[in-house]
Design an enzyme around this catalytic site. Structure first.
Site, PDB file in Angstrom:
ATOM      1  N   ASP A  42       0.839  -1.204   0.000  1.00  0.00           N
ATOM      2  CA  ASP A  42       0.000   0.000   0.000  1.00  0.00           C
ATOM      3  C   ASP A  42       0.873   1.253   0.000  1.00  0.00           C
ATOM      4  O   ASP A  42       1.631   1.484   0.944  1.00  0.00           O
ATOM      5  CB  ASP A  42      -0.888  -0.041   1.247  1.00  0.00           C
ATOM      6  CG  ASP A  42      -2.067   0.897   1.171  1.00  0.00           C
ATOM      7  OD1 ASP A  42      -2.067   1.795   0.320  1.00  0.00           O
ATOM      8  OD2 ASP A  42      -2.996   0.738   1.982  1.00  0.00           O
ATOM      9  N   ASP A  43       0.781   2.053  -1.061  1.00  0.00           N
ATOM     10  CA  ASP A  43       1.576   3.290  -1.172  1.00  0.00           C
ATOM     11  C   ASP A  43       3.078   3.001  -1.185  1.00  0.00           C
ATOM     12  O   ASP A  43       3.877   3.726  -0.574  1.00  0.00           O
ATOM     13  CB  ASP A  43       1.267   4.249  -0.017  1.00  0.00           C
ATOM     14  CG  ASP A  43      -0.109   4.875  -0.115  1.00  0.00           C
ATOM     15  OD1 ASP A  43      -0.898   4.464  -0.982  1.00  0.00           O
ATOM     16  OD2 ASP A  43      -0.400   5.779   0.698  1.00  0.00           O
ATOM     17  N   CYS A  80      -5.847   4.173  -3.709  1.00  0.00           N
ATOM     18  CA  CYS A  80      -6.165   2.862  -3.127  1.00  0.00           C
ATOM     19  C   CYS A  80      -7.448   2.244  -3.643  1.00  0.00           C
ATOM     20  O   CYS A  80      -7.448   1.156  -4.223  1.00  0.00           O
ATOM     21  CB  CYS A  80      -6.255   2.970  -1.602  1.00  0.00           C
ATOM     22  SG  CYS A  80      -4.790   3.631  -0.787  1.00  0.00           S
ATOM     23  N   LYS A 134      -6.453  -5.400   3.971  1.00  0.00           N
ATOM     24  CA  LYS A 134      -7.259  -4.208   3.691  1.00  0.00           C
ATOM     25  C   LYS A 134      -8.259  -4.445   2.565  1.00  0.00           C
ATOM     26  O   LYS A 134      -7.922  -5.002   1.522  1.00  0.00           O
ATOM     27  CB  LYS A 134      -6.303  -3.065   3.338  1.00  0.00           C
ATOM     28  CG  LYS A 134      -6.937  -1.782   2.852  1.00  0.00           C
ATOM     29  CD  LYS A 134      -5.856  -0.742   2.635  1.00  0.00           C
ATOM     30  CE  LYS A 134      -6.370   0.494   1.908  1.00  0.00           C
ATOM     31  NZ  LYS A 134      -5.332   1.532   1.783  1.00  0.00           N
ATOM     32  N   HIS A 136     -11.298  -1.727   1.667  1.00  0.00           N
ATOM     33  CA  HIS A 136     -11.446  -0.357   1.160  1.00  0.00           C
ATOM     34  C   HIS A 136     -12.315  -0.252  -0.093  1.00  0.00           C
ATOM     35  O   HIS A 136     -12.104   0.610  -0.949  1.00  0.00           O
ATOM     36  CB  HIS A 136     -10.086   0.291   0.913  1.00  0.00           C
ATOM     37  CG  HIS A 136     -10.106   1.777   1.148  1.00  0.00           C
ATOM     38  ND1 HIS A 136      -9.013   2.588   0.951  1.00  0.00           N
ATOM     39  CD2 HIS A 136     -11.105   2.615   1.571  1.00  0.00           C
ATOM     40  CE1 HIS A 136      -9.316   3.836   1.234  1.00  0.00           C
ATOM     41  NE2 HIS A 136     -10.591   3.879   1.619  1.00  0.00           N
ATOM     42  N   HIS A 219       1.575   2.272   4.034  1.00  0.00           N
ATOM     43  CA  HIS A 219       0.680   3.437   4.103  1.00  0.00           C
ATOM     44  C   HIS A 219       0.849   4.142   5.452  1.00  0.00           C
ATOM     45  O   HIS A 219       1.069   3.512   6.477  1.00  0.00           O
ATOM     46  CB  HIS A 219      -0.764   2.960   3.939  1.00  0.00           C
ATOM     47  CG  HIS A 219      -1.765   4.036   3.665  1.00  0.00           C
ATOM     48  ND1 HIS A 219      -2.099   5.015   4.593  1.00  0.00           N
ATOM     49  CD2 HIS A 219      -2.538   4.289   2.576  1.00  0.00           C
ATOM     50  CE1 HIS A 219      -3.029   5.812   4.081  1.00  0.00           C
ATOM     51  NE2 HIS A 219      -3.313   5.387   2.855  1.00  0.00           N
ATOM     52  N   ASP A 277      -0.383  -0.896  -4.750  1.00  0.00           N
ATOM     53  CA  ASP A 277      -1.668  -0.433  -5.268  1.00  0.00           C
ATOM     54  C   ASP A 277      -1.559   0.888  -6.012  1.00  0.00           C
ATOM     55  O   ASP A 277      -2.445   1.241  -6.790  1.00  0.00           O
ATOM     56  CB  ASP A 277      -2.700  -0.327  -4.139  1.00  0.00           C
ATOM     57  CG  ASP A 277      -2.323   0.709  -3.080  1.00  0.00           C
ATOM     58  OD1 ASP A 277      -1.154   1.141  -3.034  1.00  0.00           O
ATOM     59  OD2 ASP A 277      -3.208   1.072  -2.278  1.00  0.00           O
ATOM     60  N   ASN A 278      -0.511   1.639  -5.784  1.00  0.00           N
ATOM     61  CA  ASN A 278      -0.233   2.887  -6.511  1.00  0.00           C
ATOM     62  C   ASN A 278       1.186   3.299  -6.171  1.00  0.00           C
ATOM     63  O   ASN A 278       1.874   2.628  -5.390  1.00  0.00           O
ATOM     64  CB  ASN A 278      -1.233   3.999  -6.153  1.00  0.00           C
ATOM     65  CG  ASN A 278      -1.516   4.152  -4.677  1.00  0.00           C
ATOM     66  OD1 ASN A 278      -2.621   3.844  -4.212  1.00  0.00           O
ATOM     67  ND2 ASN A 278      -0.527   4.596  -3.902  1.00  0.00           N
ATOM     68  N   LYS A 308       1.734   9.144  -5.797  1.00  0.00           N
ATOM     69  CA  LYS A 308       0.354   8.809  -5.460  1.00  0.00           C
ATOM     70  C   LYS A 308      -0.607   9.970  -5.710  1.00  0.00           C
ATOM     71  O   LYS A 308      -0.320  11.112  -5.395  1.00  0.00           O
ATOM     72  CB  LYS A 308       0.271   8.405  -3.983  1.00  0.00           C
ATOM     73  CG  LYS A 308      -1.143   8.123  -3.487  1.00  0.00           C
ATOM     74  CD  LYS A 308      -1.179   7.769  -2.022  1.00  0.00           C
ATOM     75  CE  LYS A 308      -2.609   7.542  -1.546  1.00  0.00           C
ATOM     76  NZ  LYS A 308      -2.682   7.143  -0.128  1.00  0.00           N
TER      77      LYS A 308
END
Length: 480
Positions: A42-43, A80, A134, A136, A219, A277-278, A308
């Site tokens: 994540d991130d 996300c 996660k 989301h 993240h 994810d990004n 991001k």
């Protein structure tokens, strides 16, 4: 089975799926169906892995990359929620209203329930499906939750950002197992790794497994156990130190999970995919609780512009790999465009799953590119289509169109300028017009962003943790 018969069977399977029927023989892939472990960080900055030259220690991820395929032009969405939706649906998020920002804590909407998700397709094909981590993609109504969307098992948070020690978001505990609130102690990354290992230890290897292991790391908020922070004591910047510690903690849990697969004699029959994810955050508004007066931006997206939340390569071209012993040659480098939406039809094909219940997919089967070294079928990449901005790539040409004032048109040749330093729009008006026309056509197909509809009152907002469905206890608990 001859190669000619395999080709015929595959064509029959595609034809059958278009009319909603598929004979059992046509649904089977050429080799035994793999277990699938899909790992999402994540991130995570593009460069922040060892195999891209980082000083952050990621031996488990590096081993997967060395023993399989590195994706050097793998695209996700810029944030996300849109990325997770793209993976689950095989369709770009502008088609169902999740293209803009993320689902906030006050959001009552979620991923449309008329989308046929990847875990639903795999479950129908006989897979045991599990999400550890996660979600989301909707939290305010249980119809959006993972157990209602094809997952047999669920563990972890429903929202996006979570405190790694209290398991809370905005003063509300966000930690669940199979729809029920869980109170426990521990660091989120280690709890997720431990649960994934427990799941594998108890799994019957004769049943195919789909494990979606969606870490929240790295993240914000940038938090890690002291033992991991101590490993990076030489990094003066506190945010970078914690960020590095979070990635190494995640890498250790990935290593534990891989050893669990080996113990169960499942490793050689498991396809492992890893991606972020990004891109990593590169502007202050995405750095969570970090005091910017004392800290720099922690993520490193290497040569790529920005990060991001943007439509530049730094926000959308992500670290990614795939590993399947005996099926993906070690040391493979795929330097051709692949988008996250492509993973749905690719995994479905390998799993022998039908696509008959899906809406028209944007994803393409890229297994021949990954496993057989063939060219990617993807000539176009849609970065995002929003009311105020959009970006699309056709071949090497990429157009970034910002419609809000001051409006801006940027054209890049990624083959010559992957860092997006030189705007060629002025000298290539015909190419600009061609890509603008494509964006306008996609925009006409788009569903208005749900977050904007909520802001205009079309969707009533509520406070995170205040929703209780009829006949059920309040699911999200206020943090004591």
């Amino acid at each position: 089975m001859s190669s000619a018969w395999l080709a015929i069977a595959y064509v029959l399977a595609l034809s059958a799926s278009s009319v909603g029927w598929m004979p059992p023989a046509a649904a089977q892939p050429a080799a035994p169906r793999p277990h699938i472990v899909y790992i999402l960080s994540d991130d995570h900055g593009w460069k922040d892995v060892g195999f891209h030259g980082s000083d952050i220690k990621t031996p488990s991820i590096d081993q997967l990359a060395q023993g399989g395929a590195r994706f050097e032009q793998f695209y996700a969405q810029p944030m996300c929620t849109p990325s997770r939706a793209a993976l689950m649906t095989g369709r770009y998020p502008h088609r169902y209203g999740l293209q803009t920002l993320v689902i906030p804590s006050a959001g009552t909407y979620g991923l449309a329930t008329d989308e046929w998700l990847l875990p639903q397709a795999l479950k129908e094909a006989g897979y045991r499906t599990a999400i550890v981590g996660k979600w989301h993609l909707g939290h305010a109504d249980r119809k959006f939750w993972p157990r209602q969307r094809g997952f047999d098992y669920q563990y972890g948070p429903m929202l996006g950002e979570i405190d790694y020690f209290t398991h809370s978001a905005h003063g509300t505990r966000d930690w669940f197992r199979n729809n029920q609130p869980v109170k426990e102690q521990g660091y989120v990354t280690q709890l997720l790794g431990k649960d994934a290992v427990k799941l594998i230890d108890g799994h019957d290897p004769t049943t195919p497994l789909f494990l979606y292991l969606a870490f929240t790391a790295p993240h914000a908020p940038y938090q890690a156990p002291k033992e991991y922070l101590d490993r990076y004591a030489h990094i003066a910047d506190p945010a970078r130190r914690a960020y590095a510690a979070m990635i190494t903690a995640m890498d250790d849990e990935i290593g534990r999970m891989l050893r669990a697969l080996e113990k169960r004699k499942m490793r050689d029959t498991t396809l492992v995919v890893f991606q972020s994810d990004n891109g990593g955050p590169r502007s202050a508004k995405f750095t969570g609780e970090v005091d910017m007066s004392k800290s720099t931006i922690p993520a490193d997206n290497g040569p790529y512009r920005d990060g991001k939340g943007t439509l530049y390569e730094g926000g959308t071209r992500v670290v990614a790999l795939a590993n399947w012993p005996g099926r993906i040659p070690p040391g493979t480098i795929v330097d051709q465009p692949i988008h996250m939406v492509d993973m749905y039809p690719t995994l479905a094909r390998l799993a022998g799953a039908s696509l008959a219940k899906t809406k028209p997919l944007d994803g393409m089967d890229v297994w021949p590119t990954i496993g057989e070294g063939k060219p990617s079928p993807r000539e176009e990449v849609v970065y995002d289509i929003e009311p105020f901005r959009a970006a699309v790539r056709k071949g090497a040409w990429k157009l970034v169109w910002q419609a809000t004032l001051p409006s801006q048109i940027e054209l890049f040749n990624l083959a010559e300028d992957p860092a997006e330093k030189t705007n060629l729009a002025g000298s290539n008006p015909q190419k600009v017009a061609e890509l603008q026309q494509r964006i306008e056509a996609l925009a006409r197909e788009a569903v208005p962003p749900l977050i904007l509809r909520a802001a205009l009152g079309a969707v009533k907002p509520v406070l995170f943790g205040s929703v209780a469905l009829p006949g059920e206890e309040q699911a999200l608990e206020k943090q004591p």
